[in-house]
Design a protein around this motif. Structure first.
Motif, mmCIF file in Angstrom:
data_model
loop_
_atom_site.group_PDB
_atom_site.id
_atom_site.type_symbol
_atom_site.label_atom_id
_atom_site.label_comp_id
_atom_site.label_asym_id
_atom_site.label_seq_id
_atom_site.Cartn_x
_atom_site.Cartn_y
_atom_site.Cartn_z
ATOM 1 N N GLU B 50 -22.784 16.307 44.429
ATOM 2 C CA GLU B 50 -21.785 15.025 43.803
ATOM 3 C C GLU B 50 -22.431 14.825 42.475
ATOM 4 O O GLU B 50 -21.558 14.342 41.448
ATOM 5 C CB GLU B 50 -21.448 14.260 44.574
ATOM 6 C CG GLU B 50 -20.035 13.388 44.447
ATOM 7 C CD GLU B 50 -19.826 12.130 45.303
ATOM 8 O OE1 GLU B 50 -20.322 12.449 46.699
ATOM 9 O OE2 GLU B 50 -19.541 11.187 44.878
ATOM 10 N N SER B 51 -23.746 14.440 42.464
ATOM 11 C CA SER B 51 -24.399 14.067 41.174
ATOM 12 C C SER B 51 -24.250 14.813 39.943
ATOM 13 O O SER B 51 -24.664 14.463 38.950
ATOM 14 C CB SER B 51 -25.846 13.506 41.509
ATOM 15 O OG SER B 51 -26.636 14.575 41.612
ATOM 16 N N LEU B 53 -26.528 16.902 39.528
ATOM 17 C CA LEU B 53 -28.006 17.239 38.794
ATOM 18 C C LEU B 53 -28.206 18.808 38.588
ATOM 19 O O LEU B 53 -27.922 19.563 39.421
ATOM 20 C CB LEU B 53 -28.812 16.890 40.106
ATOM 21 C CG LEU B 53 -30.406 17.240 39.983
ATOM 22 C CD1 LEU B 53 -31.085 16.355 38.739
ATOM 23 C CD2 LEU B 53 -31.264 16.649 41.108
ATOM 24 N N ILE B 220 -31.532 9.729 42.984
ATOM 25 C CA ILE B 220 -29.890 10.002 43.367
ATOM 26 C C ILE B 220 -29.615 9.601 44.771
ATOM 27 O O ILE B 220 -28.520 9.023 44.959
ATOM 28 C CB ILE B 220 -29.748 11.642 43.369
ATOM 29 C CG1 ILE B 220 -29.832 11.907 41.892
ATOM 30 C CG2 ILE B 220 -28.432 11.922 43.531
ATOM 31 C CD1 ILE B 220 -29.796 13.194 41.480
ATOM 32 N N ALA B 225 -24.638 9.215 43.954
ATOM 33 C CA ALA B 225 -24.377 9.984 42.818
ATOM 34 C C ALA B 225 -23.727 9.553 41.713
ATOM 35 O O ALA B 225 -23.916 10.307 40.631
ATOM 36 C CB ALA B 225 -23.304 11.084 43.865
ATOM 37 N N GLN B 226 -22.886 8.677 41.770
ATOM 38 C CA GLN B 226 -22.045 8.003 40.745
ATOM 39 C C GLN B 226 -23.041 7.364 39.633
ATOM 40 O O GLN B 226 -22.600 7.752 38.477
ATOM 41 C CB GLN B 226 -21.076 7.329 40.930
ATOM 42 C CG GLN B 226 -19.933 7.798 41.869
ATOM 43 C CD GLN B 226 -19.419 9.101 40.952
ATOM 44 O OE1 GLN B 226 -18.813 8.836 39.773
ATOM 45 N NE2 GLN B 226 -19.375 10.134 41.640
ATOM 46 N N TRP B 227 -23.972 6.841 40.165
ATOM 47 C CA TRP B 227 -25.026 6.339 39.074
ATOM 48 C C TRP B 227 -25.365 7.307 38.288
ATOM 49 O O TRP B 227 -25.645 7.136 37.177
ATOM 50 C CB TRP B 227 -26.108 5.575 39.890
ATOM 51 C CG TRP B 227 -27.462 5.487 39.103
ATOM 52 C CD1 TRP B 227 -27.705 4.493 37.969
ATOM 53 C CD2 TRP B 227 -28.520 6.404 39.122
ATOM 54 N NE1 TRP B 227 -29.091 4.751 37.663
ATOM 55 C CE2 TRP B 227 -29.482 5.893 38.268
ATOM 56 C CE3 TRP B 227 -28.906 7.371 39.991
ATOM 57 C CZ2 TRP B 227 -30.957 6.514 38.103
ATOM 58 C CZ3 TRP B 227 -30.068 8.075 39.723
ATOM 59 C CH2 TRP B 227 -31.092 7.491 38.690
ATOM 60 N N PHE B 228 -26.121 8.546 38.898
ATOM 61 C CA PHE B 228 -26.694 9.381 38.187
ATOM 62 C C PHE B 228 -25.441 10.155 37.385
ATOM 63 O O PHE B 228 -25.702 10.380 35.965
ATOM 64 C CB PHE B 228 -27.288 10.543 39.051
ATOM 65 C CG PHE B 228 -28.014 11.671 38.373
ATOM 66 C CD1 PHE B 228 -27.571 12.666 38.220
ATOM 67 C CD2 PHE B 228 -29.484 11.380 38.360
ATOM 68 C CE1 PHE B 228 -28.285 13.674 37.516
ATOM 69 C CE2 PHE B 228 -30.166 12.309 37.695
ATOM 70 C CZ PHE B 228 -29.723 13.627 37.222
ATOM 71 N N ALA B 229 -24.322 10.472 37.818
ATOM 72 C CA ALA B 229 -23.401 11.131 37.211
ATOM 73 C C ALA B 229 -22.950 10.552 35.853
ATOM 74 O O ALA B 229 -22.486 11.113 35.028
ATOM 75 C CB ALA B 229 -22.232 11.580 38.044
ATOM 76 N N GLY B 238 -27.406 12.542 33.621
ATOM 77 C CA GLY B 238 -28.801 12.010 34.145
ATOM 78 C C GLY B 238 -29.704 11.880 33.139
ATOM 79 O O GLY B 238 -29.574 12.202 31.868
#
Lengths: 793, 429
Positions: B50-51, B53, B220, B225-229, B238
């Protein structure tokens, strides 16, 4: 085929339907389109290294390599387009960049893929303005091969062959990048039995045969499709001759027999034809020496002596395994119709049966076998190309290989060794048959494990050498049980000579005529003929292409018999140990100098064509026999025309209708293998003869191409016995039996079982058969030779 | 001054993160604890997918998608951590290995858990002797506290990490060559397909991930996931460590949010060009990437923006060249590198790469000809795109890009029998 998924695709605008998983390069072949390849070889895993097979595939931006891309439904492939042309030209330019301009002196010229593809796709001129990179040229890679590192395009077909097919893993790439070279893993010789195959698969002239180097251009060569008879596998090959001389041989793929390969013994045994030791005219003994004579003279003398002996019923014939089917048929015709005797036997070695009575297998059956059971035969030495199939099955398909016998052979793939004295193998087979068929408890060491493997296997192939009749019979019982349990099971008997099975089938045995037809009054076996000769009961002996002095089990008996027999005729290609006793020697033609058929160990009859003419004075065996028949007033019984002989042979077979179980050749009581007890005090040792591919006393011994590979005769002891005897590796020892002795250097290791000594078979300089009796067993005392005294200052 | 808060570089240079007590005090292994306590392997994998990455080793392949290729056929799986950092201009993995090995271990264990691998390998470049020693010590420490080994933190999950040192070949950074090397063979790339996820190490399903990628996995899973995305562009999100070197005042490793401009990286992070110099060229993604020039200074640093400019983000080895850099000299260095590092399997790279290197060497030495230039201008068509592995395809991008942008500089080497810049420098001096 019905459950194989098929895929439809377009290649160069044409629709092709092939099985799913097919490589694009193979799919193109079905249209007759040859995509150029170097590293790709249909028998080896694709590696995608050379990049010459670039093709365009719609929907992929970059050119793709056809050798490893698999077809997919609706794929659109273009094997030629401006983009493809540029890609191929680029690859060829890179290959030619540092490639030496050797064409005028390179053996491969005229059959070189680099030449051919450059003509079709390559640049016309070089753009390199600096000196080419140099690498070692004329590298002596081993006894058979010369390597030119500059010519090498590093396609790695040779290293992959050695890795995947021969499984010997000696050839490797050394260094890296553009300094890469082909070498051996330890810098030693590349001394494989299959080395010659690399000269064929090498797309350029990097790997060349020493036997053929600088000798001919391919466009000078006339080709004859032939069959090798150095062993009983019967690999198909092609004999190439230039202006009437054999220059080289080349594989001729038969997927059912050789799979496209041939061993070095088969490939390189031909230059003996041009050695001084090759017989070029008949010899007749005068004043105790063999002197040159005319064919007519030899025939007249022979006919006179044979006629007297035959009239008294005291003539005999040994031979047939080295002849063609036609000539083997002629030989038994000569015995029965001309000499009026049934004293004929092709078995001049330890082998008793050249075929299984029942359940004969095909070579292809090895490919899918779960279990391969071997005893007696040492396939890497006696049938190398058969052994390649075994290696592939074991390494790639998880087949299990089991060897039962009195010593641990050196096999190329991992196997299960079960130690059994030769005389006890029959017991093991019987016990296994009972265990599988009736569920009884298997008897004997390892039997339980082996019974388990038999029970879980779906396809079994057994391989043996036809020596141990008791074990052979018990094996057939075991195979019957396996088949009864719904398994596929079959037997391959590795023949003692190339056409042993053909000779047996043509009637070169005392109790069977052509097609295994039984004969009412059987004649004498080889052993019985030799015994009769010693006892003064045989007056004449005709030996065709056999060398019993070296190969017959009881060498002392053979020697005494041939010394004693009043008249001996030998027909052969070189002066063998046997021929030296003869009163008349006929110079027989080689297989290259006649045409006919031979029968391999599967019972497969294969035709071979004539490659060259024999020298004047050399006659085919059929011609010799036909001339003798005429001189004996029976000219109409035997013509030397191969077609006449073949049609008569086939007619006789049709009449006899041979079917399994095939009738068994007559055995003599001497043939039964002895049960041998171990001498616990180790005062005597049981001798076991061990075959080696390049041993032998016939033409192969005289061939310069094979000379570097000729083994040294050796006696191998178990290290515990060596300790008791006080000998170390390479110590010279004398092995003495009741009838003779030999002196050889010793090997010390763990392949021989305690109480036994393994001796290289068929070495004239140290003939092991002087130590054996007619059953093929013998006991010897071992005397180490005195160590050389050290020189004092 | 850059305001982006470092994520995986946090604490480097301020504390000894290789010391497990220090690492734990800063929150180290708390994510692993959380994973072992509360998360299923599938849940971890889902977060990573989801991220969005994308692999930080050079290829930029979406990590979650790579993990999803592993077949569910019961065969044992392997995770290989690719620490064979040898791309010229890249030195971030070495830093992570030496300075924060425990963060790498934590990321490794979490990733192995997510993909069901019971055995992991860390392939460390042979030259990183000190790094491998530091890593082994950290591994032993992690072992002793049950973060690695049997039944990690009381769970059912066990992981064995094997350290394998390379022997000095750049090509072993290519995943299949790395697998060959681990298996004890010559480090030479394999044909793909089959891909390592299907038939990798010892023929078993295998995932090869870069050091930096595995470090990000930990964060992550920690922050979501949202923090990274949300950091950087949607398809290339990221943070990323850029190894900045060359003609800048402050060369070094910098953790940036993807999407900033090259200008910002050079000026805000790298301290700008050296006094009195102007930008001539820069390679954004290591030796394999085509050069960009002063007109490209505002390009966004992320996978897709750079790909659109026909170059690449790669592993983030960002090399800056100012007006004192001779392009022929730079090309010589790079082509010699690829000639040396070619494994020799396939024809265009082995033969063509060596030819190009020799031609460029002659050009630099003043012995080049017009014909050489003609050849170099077309050889890209036959060397690039025809090779077994990306090394062969890396030989030409830089050279082709500078040939196109500075044809006169190359022609001058021919006409003047040498480098006009060197002559100028000699004259000025």
């Amino acid at each position: 085929m019905s459950d194989v998924k098929m895929v439809k695709l377009l290649i160069d605008g044409q629709e092709v339907t092939v099985p799913d998983g097919t490589l694009v390069v193979e799919a193109a072949k079905t249209l007759g389109t040859q995509v150029p390849v170097y590293c790709y070889h249909p028998k080896m895993d694709p590696v995608g290294l050379c990049r010459i097979c670039l093709v365009e595939i719609e929907k992929t931006p970059k050119l793709q390599i056809a050798c490893s891309t698999r077809v997919s439904e609706g794929m659109v492939v273009r094997t030629m387009s401006p983009k493809v042309a540029e890609g191929r030209r680029g690859v060829l330019e890179f290959l030619l960049l540092n490639h030496p301009l050797d064409c005028p002196i390179c053996d491969k010229g005229g059959e070189c893929d680099l030449q051919d593809f450059t003509m079709e796709y390559g640049p016309g001129a070089s753009r390199l303005t600096e000196p080419k990179l140099h690498k070692p040229k004329r590298v002596d890679l081993g006894p058979t091969i010369v390597l030119d590192e500059e010519r090498c395009i590093l396609c790695r077909r040779c290293t992959r062959f050695d890795n995947e097919i021969a499984q010997e893993r000696n050839l490797v790439v050394v260094e890296r990048g553009h300094s890469s070279l082909i070498g051996t893993i330890d810098g030693g010789d590349y001394a494989s039995y299959f080395s010659g195959n690399t000269t064929e698969i090498c797309p350029v002239g990097a790997l060349t045969s020493k036997a053929y180097r600088f000798r001919a251009r391919p466009w000078d060569l006339a080709h004859a499709d032939s069959v090798c008879t150095q062993c009983s596998v019967g690999c198909n090959y092609r004999v190439d001759a230039r202006f009437g001389n054999v220059m080289r041989t080349f594989t001729r793929e038969n997927p059912d027999v050789d799979g496209g390969w041939i061993c070095d013994r088969g490939r390189y045994t031909f230059n003996y034809l041009y050695e001084p030791s090759r017989l070029r005219e008949p010899l007749v003994r005068r004043d105790s020496d063999l002197k040159r004579a005319s064919f007519a003279e030899a025939v007249t003398l022979t006919a006179e002596k044979l006629s007297k002996a035959a009239a008294a019923g005291r003539a005999g014939i040994i031979g047939g395994g080295r002849l063609s089917d036609e000539e083997a048929y002629a030989l038994q015709l000569f015995a029965r119709k001309v000499l009026g005797t049934n004293n004929i036997d092709h078995r001049a070695r330890l082998q008793r049966y050249a075929s299984p009575a029942r359940f004969g297998a095909q070579l292809r059956d090895i490919d899918d076998a779960d279990l391969i059971l071997m005893f007696g035969a040492i396939t890497p030495e006696q049938a190398p190309i058969l052994d390649l199939r075994i290696r592939r099955a074991v390494a790639r398909r998880g087949a299990h290989l089991v060897f039962v016998g009195p010593f641990k052979p050196a096999l190329a793939v991992p196997f299960h060794y079960i130690e059994y004295a030769a005389g006890a193998i029959g017991d093991l087979m019987d016990s296994l048959a009972d265990a599988v068929g009736r569920g009884s408890q298997p008897q004997g060491p390892f039997a339980t494990d082996l019974a388990g493997r038999l029970q879980s296997a779906a396809q079994i192939v057994a391989v043996h050498n036809g020596r141990n009749t008791v074990a052979a019979g018990a094996l057939e019982r075991l195979m019957e049980t396996m088949r009864g349990a719904g398994k596929r099971a079959g037997i391959l008997v590795v023949g003692s000579q190339g056409n042993a099975r053909g000779a047996e089938a043509a009637g070169c045995v005392p109790n069977l005529g052509p097609g295994y037809a039984p004969i009412a009054q059987p004649g004498l076996t080889t052993a019985e003929m030799l015994t009769a000769a010693v006892a003064g009961k045989l007056d004449a002996l005709y030996i065709a292409g056999a060398n019993p002095v070296l190969t017959f089990a009881d060498g002392a008996l053979a020697h005494a018999a041939l010394e004693n027999v009043p008249f001996l005729v030998v027909a052969d290609q070189v002066l063998t140990e046997t021929a030296r006793y003869a009163d008349v020697v006929f110079a027989a033609a080689s297989q290259f100098e006649k045409r006919g058929h031979v029968t391999n160990l599967e019972g497969r009859r294969q035709a071979f064509a004539q490659a060259v003419e024999a020298p004047v004075g050399v006659a085919t065996d059929a011609a010799i026999l036909s001339a003798l028949a005429a001189a004996l007033g029976k000219r109409d019984e035997l013509f030397d025309d191969p077609d006449w002989l073949f049609s008569r042979l086939e007619a006789a077979e049709r009449a006899a209708k041979p079917a399994e179980p095939l009738a068994r050749p007559k055995l003599d009581t001497l043939a039964t293998p002895q049960r041998d007890a171990l001498d616990v005090q180790r005062k005597t040792f049981t001798v076991i003869p061990v075959p080696k591919l390049y041993a032998g006393g016939g033409p192969s011994m005289h061939d310069p191409g094979l000379a570097p590979m000729r083994p040294e005769p050796r006696a191998s002891f178990h290290e515990d016995d060596a300790l008791l005897l006080g000998i170390a590796q390479d110590r010279v020892v004398t092995l003495s039996g009741p009838n003779g002795s030999i002196t050889v250097a010793a090997n010390v290791g763990t392949s021989a079982a305690v109480g036994t000594v393994l001796v290289t078979a068929d070495m004239p300089e140290a003939p092991v058969n002087r130590l054996l009796d007619a059953s093929g067993t013998g006991r010897v005392t071992v005397t180490p030779a005195p160590l050389r005294e050290k020189a004092t200052a | 001054m850059p305001t982006f808060e470092p994520v995986i570089m946090k604490g480097i240079g301020e504390m000894d993160l290789a010391d497990i007590d220090v690492y734990e005090r800063g929150g180290g292994f708390s994510v692993l604890r959380k994973v072992m306590r509360e998360m299923t392997p599938d849940a971890v994998a889902a977060v990573v997918t989801e991220s969005n990455l994308r692999g930080r080793g050079g290829a930029g392949f979406p990590t979650g998608r790579k993990w999803s290729f592993l077949p569910k056929d019961g065969r044992p799986r392997y995770l290989v951590c690719n620490c064979d950092e040898a791309e010229p201009g890249t030195f971030k993995d070495r830093m992570l290995l030496e300075k924060t090995p425990l963060q790498l271990i934590e990321g490794l264990v979490i990733s192995a858990y997510a993909m069901g691998a019971k055995q992991a390998y860390t392939y460390i470049r042979g030259e990183f002797l000190e790094g491998s020693r530091i890593f082994r010590r950290a591994l032993a420490a992690a072992h002793s506290r049950n973060y690695v080994g049997d039944r990690i933190l009381g769970s059912d999950f066990s992981l064995d990490i094997v350290v394998h040192r390379g022997s000095g070949a750049y090509i072993c950074g290519e995943e299949t060559a790395q697998l060959e090397s681990i298996e004890g063979r010559r480090g030479e790339p394999r044909l793909k397909p089959p891909f390592p996820a299907i038939a990798g190490l010892y023929g078993m399903p295998t995932v090869v991930n870069n050091v930096e990628t595995l470090c990000y996995v930990k964060h992550i899973v920690d922050r979501g996931a949202q923090w990274f995305a949300k950091i950087g562009p949607e398809k290339s999100p990221g943070p990323k460590i850029m190894s900045v070197s060359g003609h800048v005042r402050k060369p070094g490793n910098y953790e940036i949010p993807l999407g900033i401009s090259a200008r910002e990286l050079i000026e805000e992070y790298g301290g700008g060009l050296l006094p009195g110099r102007t930008l001539k060229a820069f390679q954004p993604g290591g030796a394999s990437s085509a050069a960009l020039f002063e007109e490209d200074i505002d390009v966004a640093i992320d996978f897709d923006s750079l790909a659109a400019k026909r170059t690449m983000l790669g592993s983030g080895g960002f090399v800056v060249m100012d007006d004192t850099a001779c392009m022929v000299n730079c090309a010589r260095t790079l082509t010699r590198f690829f000639e040396h590092e070619s494994c020799g399997q396939c024809t265009p790279c082995r033969e063509g790469g060596q030819w190009v290197a020799r031609m460029v060497a002659r050009l630099e030495a003043g012995e080049g000809s017009e014909e050489d230039l003609r050849v170099l201008n077309v050889i890209n068509n036959t060397i690039t795109g025809t090779n077994l592995c990306p090394l062969g395809d890396s030989i030409m991008p830089f050279l082709a890009s500078v040939l196109k942008r500075f044809p006169d500089e190359f022609a001058a080497h021919v006409a003047h029998g040498g480098c006009p810049l060197k002559r100028m420098a000699a004259v000025v001096a």
